[in-house]
Design an enzyme around this catalytic site. Structure first.
Site, short mmCIF file in Angstrom:
data_model
loop_
_atom_site.label_atom_id
_atom_site.label_comp_id
_atom_site.label_asym_id
_atom_site.label_seq_id
_atom_site.Cartn_x
_atom_site.Cartn_y
_atom_site.Cartn_z
N LYS A 73 0.76 -1.14 0.09
CA LYS A 73 -0.08 0.05 -0.06
C LYS A 73 0.89 1.18 -0.05
CE LYS A 73 -4.40 -1.78 2.11
NZ LYS A 73 -5.14 -1.47 3.31
N LYS A 90 -5.14 -10.33 -6.40
CA LYS A 90 -6.26 -10.43 -5.66
C LYS A 90 -7.28 -9.56 -5.69
CE LYS A 90 -6.01 -8.52 -1.41
NZ LYS A 90 -5.81 -7.91 -0.32
N LYS A 123 -10.87 -3.78 -3.09
CA LYS A 123 -11.66 -2.60 -3.06
C LYS A 123 -10.95 -1.42 -3.94
CE LYS A 123 -13.67 -3.45 1.44
NZ LYS A 123 -13.23 -3.18 2.87
P1 TYM Z 1 -10.61 -5.46 4.53
O1 TYM Z 1 -11.77 -4.56 4.88
O2 TYM Z 1 -9.62 -4.92 3.63
O3 TYM Z 1 -11.07 -6.81 4.22
C1 TYM Z 1 -11.96 -7.44 5.13
C2 TYM Z 1 -11.90 -9.19 5.00
O4 TYM Z 1 -11.99 -9.35 3.84
C3 TYM Z 1 -11.01 -10.41 3.50
N1 TYM Z 1 -10.52 -10.10 1.80
C4 TYM Z 1 -10.63 -11.08 1.09
N2 TYM Z 1 -10.92 -12.42 1.22
C5 TYM Z 1 -10.86 -13.24 -0.02
N3 TYM Z 1 -10.30 -12.80 -0.97
C6 TYM Z 1 -10.15 -11.46 -1.14
N4 TYM Z 1 -9.91 -11.06 -2.43
C7 TYM Z 1 -10.36 -10.66 -0.19
N5 TYM Z 1 -9.92 -9.24 0.24
C8 TYM Z 1 -10.43 -9.04 1.35
C9 TYM Z 1 -9.58 -9.90 4.34
O5 TYM Z 1 -8.83 -10.84 4.79
C10 TYM Z 1 -10.53 -9.49 5.78
O6 TYM Z 1 -10.90 -10.77 6.32
N6 TYM Z 1 -7.36 -5.65 8.43
C11 TYM Z 1 -8.70 -6.15 8.19
C12 TYM Z 1 -9.76 -5.43 9.01
C13 TYM Z 1 -9.51 -5.56 10.53
C14 TYM Z 1 -9.74 -6.85 11.24
C15 TYM Z 1 -9.39 -6.37 12.45
C16 TYM Z 1 -10.00 -7.95 10.92
C17 TYM Z 1 -9.21 -4.58 11.28
N7 TYM Z 1 -9.07 -5.06 12.51
C18 TYM Z 1 -9.48 -7.34 13.52
C19 TYM Z 1 -10.32 -8.88 11.92
C20 TYM Z 1 -9.76 -8.43 13.24
C21 TYM Z 1 -9.04 -6.05 6.67
O7 TYM Z 1 -8.22 -6.53 5.95
O8 TYM Z 1 -10.18 -5.49 6.30
#
Ligand code: TYM
Length: 335
Positions: free
Chosen positions: A113, A198, A201
């Protein structure tokens, strides 16, 4: 013995896509009766990259509504907003002070990022995983269901907890070590325009992802235009055909069919036959989510009450852990 505790979250940055759903939320829903669950909308994480203040609040509500629309049941689960509970920020600061800088500069997601932000990369992006560790450790979470891309952040969370306990626990476990819960299928959904990267968003191309709230005509268009190849027949696990593997996986997950069943059904098909089948399957699978989403959003005051209850329930636990941590660090707590 009580139920084990689950904690997870999603950032309110843009629309939720089917990668977020299959990698995370769908698994939360499937297993929720077995656990005591806490799901937050991580709006403090959302400002670690440039964001739009005009949409942050509505985006946060949208994600909370989507949790409910996807099937999160308040009989088993608590939904809350990260920024509503100040303990998340406070624990982050305390943990920052025991986290070596090189642990953070080594994080793959930071490196990826940061490149995109150039010279403007903010300290918050570097600190993102410490805030995530605070989210998890505040609730003594046993398991954290996420997609594969979050594995390294969970290892870091464990390392921070081990370090804290070692330095300040006096032989006791103050912070519980969480386990990642990463399912094999759906943990890494790939882009529709490039089967080697991957689904994300932040991809500038809308055609690369299907959002949970996409109407049928958008889904049809995206699948019609998604990348394929000119090989005859469809197959899993051919490294030369990443798009084929990804699209078959999506079909299996959305139709609840096993890999074997999908192989048998699709091995003789061409893209012209498979694409409409996949399109129809995804449209049908997302329809109940979209209907429920509309119901939740239309019910005046409902979401506010869910989040206010969530804040109280989650806040009570978070404050207890924060007090334990501050005491261990030597702070005098206000009376
Ligand atoms: P975020 O919003 O980027 O992603 C949310 C969840 O979606 C999963 N994910 C995917 N899974 C499969 N294929 C993909 N292409 C894909 N893109 C995203 C991510 O692995 C995630 O589970 N850092 C976290 C948010 C967070 C969090 C936490 C999670 C903040 N605090 C505490 C668990 C516990 C995240 O990636 O958000």
């Amino acid at each position: 013995m009580g139920k084990k505790l689950i904690l997870s979250g999603v950032q309110p940055t843009g629309n939720l896509h089917i990668g977020n759903y299959l990698g995370a939320i769908r698994n939360w829903v499937e297993d929720q009766e077995k656990y005591d669950n806490f799901f937050c909308v991580v709006d403090l994480h959302a400002i670690t990259v440039p964001h739009n203040p005009a949409t942050l609040a509505t985006d946060t509500y949208t994600i909370a509504a989507l949790y409910l629309a996807c099937g999160i049941d308040l009989n088993y689960s608590t939904i809350f907003v990260q920024s509503h509970i100040a303990a998340h920020s406070e624990l982050t600061w305390l943990l920052n002070c025991i986290t070596p800088l090189n642990w953070l500069t080594d994080m793959i997601q930071f490196k990826e990022k940061a490149v995109k932000q150039g010279e403007n990369v903010g300290t918050g992006l570097l600190d993102y995983p410490v805030l995530m560790a605070a989210d998890i450790l505040l609730y003594d979470a046993d398991k954290v269901p996420v997609g594969e891309d979050q594995k390294q952040h969970l290892e870091l969370t464990r390392d921070i907890a081990i370090r804290f306990n070692h330095q300040f626990g006096g032989g006791e476990t103050i912070l519980k070590l969480p386990e990642p819960l990463i399912k094999k299928e759906g943990a890494r959904v790939m882009s529709l325009t490039d089967g080697t990267s991957k689904m994300s968003k932040s991809d500038p191309s809308e055609l690369s992802r299907i959002n949970l709230l996409d109407p049928p005509d958008a889904i049809t268009k995206k699948i019609k235009r998604c990348k394929t190849d000119s090989v005859k027949g469809l197959e899993f696990d051919n490294p030369e055909r990443p798009e084929c593997h990804n699209l078959l996986t999506l079909y299996g997950l959305f139709s609840d069919k096993t890999k074997q069943d999908v192989t048998t059904e699709c091995q003789e098909m061409g893209w012209g036959q498979f694409k409409p089948l996949l399109t129809e399957t995804i449209i049908e699978a997302l329809k109940p989510i979209q209907t429920k989403y509309k119901e939740v959003m239309d019910e005046q005051g409902y979401l506010e009450s869910v989040l206010s209850e969530g804040r109280q329930k989650a806040g009570a636990i978070a404050h207890q852990t924060l007090a334990k941590v501050k005491t261990a660090l030597g702070y005098s707590l206000p009376i």
